[in-house]
Design a protein around this motif. Sequence first.
Motif, short mmCIF file in Angstrom:
data_model
loop_
_atom_site.label_atom_id
_atom_site.label_comp_id
_atom_site.label_asym_id
_atom_site.label_seq_id
_atom_site.Cartn_x
_atom_site.Cartn_y
_atom_site.Cartn_z
N LEU A 180 3.84 5.21 -9.40
CA LEU A 180 4.00 4.62 -10.73
C LEU A 180 3.69 3.13 -10.71
O LEU A 180 3.06 2.60 -11.65
CB LEU A 180 5.43 4.87 -11.22
CG LEU A 180 5.83 4.20 -12.53
CD1 LEU A 180 5.03 4.77 -13.71
CD2 LEU A 180 7.33 4.38 -12.79
N GLU A 181 4.12 2.43 -9.65
CA GLU A 181 3.92 0.99 -9.59
C GLU A 181 2.45 0.61 -9.52
O GLU A 181 2.07 -0.51 -9.87
CB GLU A 181 4.67 0.42 -8.39
CG GLU A 181 6.19 0.44 -8.56
CD GLU A 181 6.90 -0.14 -7.35
OE1 GLU A 181 6.23 -0.30 -6.31
OE2 GLU A 181 8.10 -0.40 -7.45
N ARG A 182 1.59 1.50 -9.08
CA ARG A 182 0.16 1.20 -9.02
C ARG A 182 -0.44 1.06 -10.41
O ARG A 182 -1.51 0.45 -10.57
CB ARG A 182 -0.58 2.29 -8.25
CG ARG A 182 -0.14 2.39 -6.79
CD ARG A 182 -0.98 3.40 -6.05
NE ARG A 182 -0.56 3.51 -4.65
CZ ARG A 182 -1.17 4.28 -3.75
NH1 ARG A 182 -2.22 5.00 -4.12
NH2 ARG A 182 -0.75 4.33 -2.50
N THR A 239 -3.60 13.34 -3.36
CA THR A 239 -4.25 12.21 -2.69
C THR A 239 -4.06 10.95 -3.52
O THR A 239 -4.42 10.93 -4.70
CB THR A 239 -5.75 12.49 -2.51
OG1 THR A 239 -5.89 13.70 -1.79
CG2 THR A 239 -6.42 11.36 -1.78
N MET A 240 -3.48 9.94 -2.92
CA MET A 240 -3.27 8.67 -3.61
C MET A 240 -4.24 7.65 -3.04
O MET A 240 -4.08 7.17 -1.92
CB MET A 240 -1.83 8.18 -3.42
CG MET A 240 -0.81 9.05 -4.12
SD MET A 240 0.82 8.35 -4.04
CE MET A 240 1.74 9.57 -4.94
N SER A 241 -5.22 7.35 -3.79
CA SER A 241 -6.20 6.37 -3.34
C SER A 241 -5.63 4.98 -3.49
O SER A 241 -4.60 4.76 -4.12
CB SER A 241 -7.48 6.52 -4.16
OG SER A 241 -7.19 6.34 -5.53
N ASN A 242 -6.31 4.04 -2.89
CA ASN A 242 -5.86 2.66 -2.97
C ASN A 242 -5.95 2.13 -4.38
O ASN A 242 -5.21 1.24 -4.77
CB ASN A 242 -6.66 1.77 -2.02
CG ASN A 242 -6.42 2.13 -0.58
OD1 ASN A 242 -5.33 2.59 -0.25
ND2 ASN A 242 -7.42 1.94 0.28
N ARG A 294 10.99 11.08 -4.76
CA ARG A 294 11.21 10.11 -5.83
C ARG A 294 10.65 8.75 -5.45
O ARG A 294 10.06 8.05 -6.29
CB ARG A 294 12.71 10.00 -6.12
CG ARG A 294 13.33 11.23 -6.74
CD ARG A 294 14.73 10.97 -7.22
NE ARG A 294 15.35 12.20 -7.71
CZ ARG A 294 16.51 12.24 -8.38
NH1 ARG A 294 17.14 11.11 -8.62
NH2 ARG A 294 17.00 13.39 -8.78
N LYS A 295 10.84 8.36 -4.20
CA LYS A 295 10.28 7.08 -3.74
C LYS A 295 8.76 7.11 -3.80
O LYS A 295 8.11 6.15 -4.21
CB LYS A 295 10.76 6.79 -2.33
CG LYS A 295 12.23 6.40 -2.25
CD LYS A 295 12.57 5.91 -0.86
CE LYS A 295 14.00 5.38 -0.80
NZ LYS A 295 14.31 4.81 0.51
N THR A 296 8.20 8.24 -3.38
CA THR A 296 6.74 8.35 -3.38
C THR A 296 6.19 8.28 -4.80
O THR A 296 5.20 7.58 -5.07
CB THR A 296 6.31 9.66 -2.71
OG1 THR A 296 6.92 9.75 -1.43
CG2 THR A 296 4.81 9.74 -2.57
N LEU A 330 12.73 4.69 4.49
CA LEU A 330 11.78 5.81 4.47
C LEU A 330 10.37 5.26 4.44
O LEU A 330 9.99 4.51 3.54
CB LEU A 330 12.01 6.68 3.23
CG LEU A 330 11.13 7.92 3.11
CD1 LEU A 330 11.50 8.90 4.23
CD2 LEU A 330 11.29 8.56 1.76
N ARG A 331 9.62 5.61 5.45
CA ARG A 331 8.23 5.15 5.51
C ARG A 331 7.38 5.94 4.52
O ARG A 331 7.69 7.08 4.19
CB ARG A 331 7.67 5.33 6.93
CG ARG A 331 8.44 4.53 7.98
CD ARG A 331 7.69 4.56 9.30
NE ARG A 331 7.43 5.93 9.74
CZ ARG A 331 8.29 6.61 10.49
NH1 ARG A 331 9.45 6.07 10.85
NH2 ARG A 331 8.00 7.83 10.89
N PRO A 332 6.31 5.32 4.09
CA PRO A 332 5.46 6.04 3.12
C PRO A 332 4.95 7.35 3.65
O PRO A 332 4.84 8.31 2.91
CB PRO A 332 4.33 5.04 2.86
CG PRO A 332 4.92 3.70 3.17
CD PRO A 332 5.89 3.93 4.30
#
Length: 1255
Positions: free
Chosen positions: A1011-1013, A1129-1132, A1004-1006, A1118-1120
């Motif tokens: 979503l915030e991007r 894959t989540m790009s920048n 959920r955090k991930t 929790l670290r990313p």
Amino acid sequence: MIAAQELQSDFHFPHEADTQLSSDTDLEDLEGRHVKLGKGKGKKAPGEKGKGVPVRAQGRVNGHHQENGMENLSLFEIVKLGKSATQSVVDDWIEAYKNDRDVALLELINFFIQCSGCKGAVSSEMFRHMQNSEIIRKMTEEFDEDSGDYPLTMSGPVWKKFRWGFCEFISVLVRQCQYSIIYDEYMMDTVISLLTGLSDSQVRAFRHTSTLAAMKLMTALVNVALNLSINMDNTQRQYEAERNKSLGKRANDRLELLLQKRKELQENQDEIENMMNAIFKGVFVHRYRDAIAEIRAICIEEIGVWMKMYSDAFLNDSYLKYVGWTMHDKQGEVRLKCLTALQGLYYNRELNARLELFTSRFKDRIVSMALDKECDVAVQAIKLLTLVLQSSDEVLTAEDCESVYHLVYSAHRPIAVAAGEFLYKKLFSHRGPEEESLPRRGRQCLNANLIKTTVFFFLESELHEHGAYLVDSMWECASDLLKDWESMISLLLDEPFPGEEALTDRQETALVEIMLCAVRQSCECHPPVGRGTGKRVMTAKEKKTQLDDRTKITEIFAVALPLLLTKYSVDSEKVTNLLQLPQYFDLEIYTTGRLEKHLEALLRQIREVVEKHTDTDVLEACSMTFHALCNEEFTIFNRVDIARSQLLDEQVDKFNRLLEDFLQEGEEPDEDDAYQVLSTLKRITAFHNAHDLTKWDLFTSNYRLLNTGLQNGDMPEQIVIHALQCTHYVILWNLAKVSEGSSTKADMVTLRKQMRAFCLMCQRYLSSVSIAVKEQAFTILCDALMIFSHQIVSSGREALEPLVFSPDSSLQSDLLNFILDHVFIDQDDDGSTDGQQDDEAGKIEALHKRRNLLAAYCKLIVFNVVDMSTGADIFKQYMRYYNDYGDIIKETMSKTRQIDKIQCAKTLILSLQQLFNEMLSELGCNFDRSSSLFCGIKELARRFSLTFGLDQLKTREAIAMLHKDGIEFAFKEPSPQGEGGPPLNLAFLDVLSEFSSKLLRQDRKTVHMYLERFMTFQMSLQREECWLPLISYRNSLQAGADDDTMSVISGVSSRGSSRSKKPKVTPIPAKRKLPEEDSSCSSDAGVWMAREQSVQQTPVMMTSPHMTSTVLREAKKLRPDEGYVGVYTMSNEPQHTPLPQTHQAIDYNTHVAWMLAQRQQQERANIQNAKMRSHMQHAIRRSTGLMEDDEEPIVEDVMMSSEQRLEDLNEGMDFDTMDIDLPPSKNRRERSELKPDYFDPASIMDDSVLNVSMF
């Protein structure tokens, strides 16, 4: 006997001082009275308790032998182990009782307590000084609070054997004590008082165990009473015989002895009568309507035993009414016990006269139970009606019988077999004296008349398509009748005698069908399709019977079948059934029995049938007959093969000749030419299904015919349909030859070209005008694509790899469009039944056809023949067409998920996106989120979410990918309102939130980070209604993800750890609830609760998924890289360009910290409240886990009685026999302490018993 206070809630165990005699003289006098009967009945004086052999002497401990390592075991443990004979155990206890009855009786009391599952034990101090109710209350406290199991409810062979040993112990105990100890006014009084008190307990274990013990005790006493009655009758006869002698021959001393013996037997019978009355009215009357079905079943089972065993005392309306009332019980097992009890009574015809009033009152209920929802109950009800029918033909009316007759067609075989036996007893078992003189064979034999009756019944039932079900139902009781094929043939071939009414054409058709079904049943020895649970292993006797029947069938029908075909050659229905008979022949008999001329006659008749008929069923029957006869193992093969080759040569030559004329005509061919081509093509196609016709090269002619039809567009649809089918058979036979390895490389190349050309031809016919042609082309295409898919090379067939054919995008699109245009349609829009939509049967047939078409396409999706993404157009129809295709679509989703979880998830989200786009095109961008279309999309998403199950770890990757695609779709299109407005598809986040509950906490955090991007800072501050989907979706992701100190099932685990100090803790699943957690979790609310509510709680009816951690742990960030970022894959940079961001330099966390702080504080408060509620609920459950408020259960809660179902039984019933009325007591002290109204029949006959006016 038993004092009044012993029959209420507070019972006193008889004290030693109350039951002992005053002096040794009284003891001696009492023993002297019983010397004549040898009973040794009496009580020990206080001084005699220590006399005789000590309890632990002679190698015994506690009255038991010191052997097999059981010297220190209790009665309960000995019975549980079952290693000692019950007789030996009882004898040991009786010896201990004679030495010290208080110690032995205390052991017996503890035996009943321990059999109830109680860990406590009654001490001698408690036995002497505490009241019965106080002892029971004390024992209740000794129960294991956390377990609802006790010996009678535990599973396994040990406890099943224990139940039998428990019942056997009670029976043997009474039998061994019936001559002395049960009359000592101590042992039986104490045991009955204890069991009566325990049966009134609110603890189910006590109530269940004591009721079973009391009922078995009553059964044993009934047996004793029966023996006493027999002895009294014998004694009375001896006394009368002696008294009738002359004075010189009469022995006065013998008369006095017989008189004294009769007096003693009468006293014993009075004592037994009082015991039985105490048990019946203290236990049975209350427990036969207990809240627990198993307890009610015990009572009804035992009263049936009493009425059957001692019918003179118990078989009257006063006791039968309890069985009649309980037939309306809500639980099937109780109704089943009622029926089995009544079967034992109706089976004995001598008892029928006593059952007349009961039958008249409860007959309608018994008849209605033949349609009981519990199949076992229905079977026993039908068997009971069969017994009633045997007792009297006048009891059951024609309507009653007809309600049972139709059950011979039931899909449940035991019901059908029982109904078949009822039908046979009613219609076939009555033989008059004139029928006994009829011949045994021929048209006028008895079986011929019975066969006619069977035919008449079959036709009147109006279920002509289920002849196999009728035969199977009657097979066990009327197999001799159904195997009388000579009489059946005689009825079909012989001319009727003068005055005899001949069979009509409809009756002859029914007789042929019944005859075929009987032959099939005899040779296959298993029920028809839809009525069997699978093939069972046949016994040696059954195999021998099968072989004998098959030989008899061949000998009879090898001669008769040509004659039957000659007579009915023009009747397609009769011919179709008759031609199936050779499949069950023993072909060797044609040679051994010298029946070759009959074989020639059969082949000639088949040839004539082929030439006369064009019906597909008839032609396929001819083809299968040739297939059955063309067996290379038998010597008749050459003869049959020649006949087959001649027939096919003629048909193929005729087809080629007609085809040339048909295609070369410049003008449109007439109907006669088209009919000739079609009839010949039908015959070839029917034979090509079962026979290899590749040597005639039918592919070229059929392909030419199909190509001409495409070019001209005027080809009759039936010709096209059969040409497509015939070409399909050609390709399959060529594939079979190639697969066998007997062909050349050129054959494979030819097959590859033919297959691809044919698939292209079928694809072109998908755009035909005729619906029937399109359906045929679609079906054949699906079959061909499955056969020639990549799976053709499996199982070591790599040589067939050149034949693999994968559909291109154009073909996939055409197949999908066909499904959307011809399957997902409303019922009224379907024109495939040629105007018969008003006919219910036509609608069902059309739906069945559409289901087959959809299943064929879904099979392509499941086996990865077409792209899985094409399933999106199928999945989105799940809710709209749930009633018609819901099972097919759901199974397709399940199979695709097993193949590729991620691709399946992408397909599901794609189907939702397609529906969302369709809604936008229909309603516009400013649609109402409460509209039916949008709510339908959310409901479909909720259903999709439920299909992922409860194991979040298995679906982790798929759910994460689903959210990723959903987020990208929501922000894909810019706002139609310009800068600052919500994206066009933002409302899709409302749909996506239905899947948030399936995300793990770290995921959920991930997902929230992803979503915030796509969000700008202004988006996070918006609170207008148009931004609510984004707010709701963010909340669903943040719920349970901010506070990382509590797992989903931590409440359950912590509760379990607190119990870990106690061994064998088994929580009761029915009462278990999950702890309530974060009440703001909108995603859980979307899945389980009504979505209109803004604040929801975690549901309590579903089990939380198992997590890796179930204990409280220290919070950590929790670290990313700890989240499941490997799923995608989540790009920048986001894949889709987000809306313009005007304040990139502003820190997001700084500006929204106040919102997060407030929400986290509220969530922590909700968690604490949920934990407190959980602990409180757990405490309440622990205190009430074993107690049930059913001391006096309301009978409406457990019975199905009503004033309409239960009529007044008062008419004609004498209820003065409510007390167990054995001969009256004489010379026995009166028991004035018994409450007179307790034994008054009116006290249990008023309206409070069943809440209806019964008497």
